[in-house]
Design an enzyme around this catalytic site. Structure first.
Site, PDB file in Angstrom:
ATOM      1  N   ASP A  20      14.627  -0.853   0.631  1.00  0.00           N
ATOM      2  CA  ASP A  20      15.284  -1.096   1.916  1.00  0.00           C
ATOM      3  C   ASP A  20      16.328  -2.205   1.732  1.00  0.00           C
ATOM      4  O   ASP A  20      17.430  -1.939   1.262  1.00  0.00           O
ATOM      5  CB  ASP A  20      14.180  -1.467   2.921  1.00  0.00           C
TER       6      ASP A  20
ATOM      7  N   LYS B 275      17.286   3.422   1.179  1.00  0.00           N
ATOM      8  CA  LYS B 275      18.203   3.366   2.324  1.00  0.00           C
ATOM      9  C   LYS B 275      19.411   2.541   1.889  1.00  0.00           C
ATOM     10  O   LYS B 275      19.404   1.310   2.041  1.00  0.00           O
ATOM     11  CB  LYS B 275      17.546   2.626   3.495  1.00  0.00           C
TER      12      LYS B 275
ATOM     13  N   ASP C   4       3.988   3.220   6.478  1.00  0.00           N
ATOM     14  CA  ASP C   4       3.296   2.980   7.741  1.00  0.00           C
ATOM     15  C   ASP C   4       4.195   2.374   8.808  1.00  0.00           C
ATOM     16  O   ASP C   4       5.241   1.800   8.514  1.00  0.00           O
ATOM     17  CB  ASP C   4       2.139   1.995   7.523  1.00  0.00           C
TER      18      ASP C   4
ATOM     19  N   GLU D   5       7.528   2.393  -6.245  1.00  0.00           N
ATOM     20  CA  GLU D   5       7.664   1.856  -4.887  1.00  0.00           C
ATOM     21  C   GLU D   5       7.932   3.000  -3.910  1.00  0.00           C
ATOM     22  O   GLU D   5       8.499   4.031  -4.281  1.00  0.00           O
ATOM     23  CB  GLU D   5       8.809   0.828  -4.905  1.00  0.00           C
ATOM     24  N   ASP D   6       7.490   2.817  -2.675  1.00  0.00           N
ATOM     25  CA  ASP D   6       7.725   3.856  -1.665  1.00  0.00           C
ATOM     26  C   ASP D   6       9.170   3.889  -1.212  1.00  0.00           C
ATOM     27  O   ASP D   6       9.783   4.948  -1.118  1.00  0.00           O
ATOM     28  CB  ASP D   6       6.772   3.654  -0.460  1.00  0.00           C
TER      29      ASP D   6
ATOM     30  N   ARG E 143       0.093   6.509   7.563  1.00  0.00           N
ATOM     31  CA  ARG E 143       0.237   6.600   6.104  1.00  0.00           C
ATOM     32  C   ARG E 143      -0.237   7.949   5.578  1.00  0.00           C
ATOM     33  O   ARG E 143       0.217   8.396   4.543  1.00  0.00           O
ATOM     34  CB  ARG E 143      -0.583   5.502   5.405  1.00  0.00           C
TER      35      ARG E 143
ATOM     36  N   LYS F  52       0.811  -1.195   0.000  1.00  0.00           N
ATOM     37  CA  LYS F  52       0.000   0.000   0.000  1.00  0.00           C
ATOM     38  C   LYS F  52       0.860   1.266   0.000  1.00  0.00           C
ATOM     39  O   LYS F  52       0.372   2.361  -0.219  1.00  0.00           O
ATOM     40  CB  LYS F  52      -0.886   0.028   1.263  1.00  0.00           C
ATOM     41  N   GLY F  53       2.126   1.102   0.307  1.00  0.00           N
ATOM     42  CA  GLY F  53       2.999   2.254   0.593  1.00  0.00           C
ATOM     43  C   GLY F  53       3.130   3.264  -0.527  1.00  0.00           C
ATOM     44  O   GLY F  53       3.398   4.441  -0.280  1.00  0.00           O
TER      45      GLY F  53
ATOM     46  N   PHE G 242      13.868   3.982  10.551  1.00  0.00           N
ATOM     47  CA  PHE G 242      12.506   3.625  10.171  1.00  0.00           C
ATOM     48  C   PHE G 242      11.703   4.900   9.954  1.00  0.00           C
ATOM     49  O   PHE G 242      11.653   5.769  10.818  1.00  0.00           O
ATOM     50  CB  PHE G 242      11.851   2.745  11.245  1.00  0.00           C
TER      51      PHE G 242
HETATM   52  P1  IMP Z   1      12.720  -4.438   1.036  1.00  0.00           P
HETATM   53  O1  IMP Z   1      12.195  -5.657   0.345  1.00  0.00           O
HETATM   54  O2  IMP Z   1      13.477  -4.774   2.292  1.00  0.00           O
HETATM   55  O3  IMP Z   1      13.506  -3.508   0.142  1.00  0.00           O
HETATM   56  O4  IMP Z   1      11.490  -3.700   1.660  1.00  0.00           O
HETATM   57  C1  IMP Z   1      10.668  -2.913   0.995  1.00  0.00           C
HETATM   58  C2  IMP Z   1       9.368  -2.738   1.770  1.00  0.00           C
HETATM   59  O5  IMP Z   1       9.567  -2.710   3.181  1.00  0.00           O
HETATM   60  C3  IMP Z   1       8.808  -1.398   1.410  1.00  0.00           C
HETATM   61  O6  IMP Z   1       7.948  -1.515   0.323  1.00  0.00           O
HETATM   62  C4  IMP Z   1       8.077  -1.001   2.672  1.00  0.00           C
HETATM   63  O7  IMP Z   1       6.770  -1.522   2.632  1.00  0.00           O
HETATM   64  C5  IMP Z   1       8.824  -1.670   3.785  1.00  0.00           C
HETATM   65  N1  IMP Z   1       9.742  -0.728   4.471  1.00  0.00           N
HETATM   66  C6  IMP Z   1      11.086  -0.715   4.400  1.00  0.00           C
HETATM   67  N2  IMP Z   1      11.597   0.275   5.157  1.00  0.00           N
HETATM   68  C7  IMP Z   1      10.540   0.917   5.718  1.00  0.00           C
HETATM   69  C8  IMP Z   1      10.425   2.057   6.593  1.00  0.00           C
HETATM   70  O8  IMP Z   1      11.395   2.697   7.021  1.00  0.00           O
HETATM   71  N3  IMP Z   1       9.150   2.406   6.929  1.00  0.00           N
HETATM   72  C9  IMP Z   1       8.046   1.753   6.499  1.00  0.00           C
HETATM   73  N4  IMP Z   1       8.115   0.691   5.664  1.00  0.00           N
HETATM   74  C10 IMP Z   1       9.355   0.269   5.275  1.00  0.00           C
HETATM   75 MG    MG Z   2       5.893  -1.156   0.283  1.00  0.00          MG
END
Ligand code: IMP
Ligand code: MG
Length: 195
Positions: free
Chosen positions: A121, A149, A177, A117-118, A183, A58-59, A170
């Protein structure tokens, strides 16, 4: 690509034992979206088919909405599509397993697709999605993330557009969220708990 910054000065909003500290203002997000939309519009040649903006729920919801309307202002039509994946379980760390909860409804064959994508990470989600969607023969497949990040990366992902590079903290707001909360905050804030 992207801008690195962190504003530690503001104390922000206190709610019980937690605090929201503004990291990126509403106006800075808005200006960045204009820049990203211009980059996308310049890199994807005009075609008789709209650009597919594929939002990851949803981000990405506010980002997708603002980005798509800015692209319209630049004369580009977009088709809005969504996927929902989970690699995340309520708290503030990733589980490592990417599961498709909702797939895209339409074919992406021979279409220009931008995954929206939001936040990038660990990189697991976008790396998985790029591999999966690449097998469906799009004309082009790009990734646009509002936040990244770099210090949290476990899997390397080539991103075509990155709004802001942020520290490994975070964050919430503008779609992001903590346990389904915050959000609808207009800006992006660092989430501090139990201080
Ligand atoms: P990844 O697969 O670890 O790159 O994670 C991506 C997903 O983790 C993003 O689409 C977010 O939904 C969630 N996410 C990663 N970091 C944060 C944060 O700092 N705040 C909120 N959601 C996060
Ligand atoms: Mg996301």
């Amino acid at each position: 690509m992207g801008t690195s910054f962190f504003r530690p000065a503001k104390l922000g909003i206190f709610i019980g034992s937690m605090r929201l500290e503004e990291l990126i203002s509403e106006n800075d997000v808005k200006l960045k979206i204009r820049e990203l939309a211009e980059q996308i519009s310049n890199s994807i040649p005009e075609s008789d088919q709209p650009i597919i903006l594929l939002g990851i729920l949803k981000g990405s919801v506010h980002f997708l909405s603002d980005l798509s309307r800015t692209l319209w202002e630049l004369g580009r039509e977009c088709q809005l599509e969504f996927m929902q994946v989970s690699s995340w379980h309520g708290a503030t760390s990733s589980s490592g397993v990417v599961q498709i909860k909702k797939d895209i409804d339409s074919s992406i064959e021979n279409r220009d697709v931008v995954i929206v994508e939001d936040i990038l990470d660990t990189g697991r989600t976008l790396s998985h999605l790029r591999d999966l969607l690449g097998t469906r023969h799009p004309k082009s497949l790009q990734i646009c993330t509002l936040l990244s990040k770099p210090d949290a990366r476990i899997v390397n992902v080539e991103c075509d557009y990155i709004g802001f590079q942020i520290p490994d903290k975070f964050v919430v707001g503008y779609g992001l969220d903590f346990d389904e909360r915050y959000r609808n905050l207009q800006y992006i804030a660092v989430f501090h708990q139990d201080e």
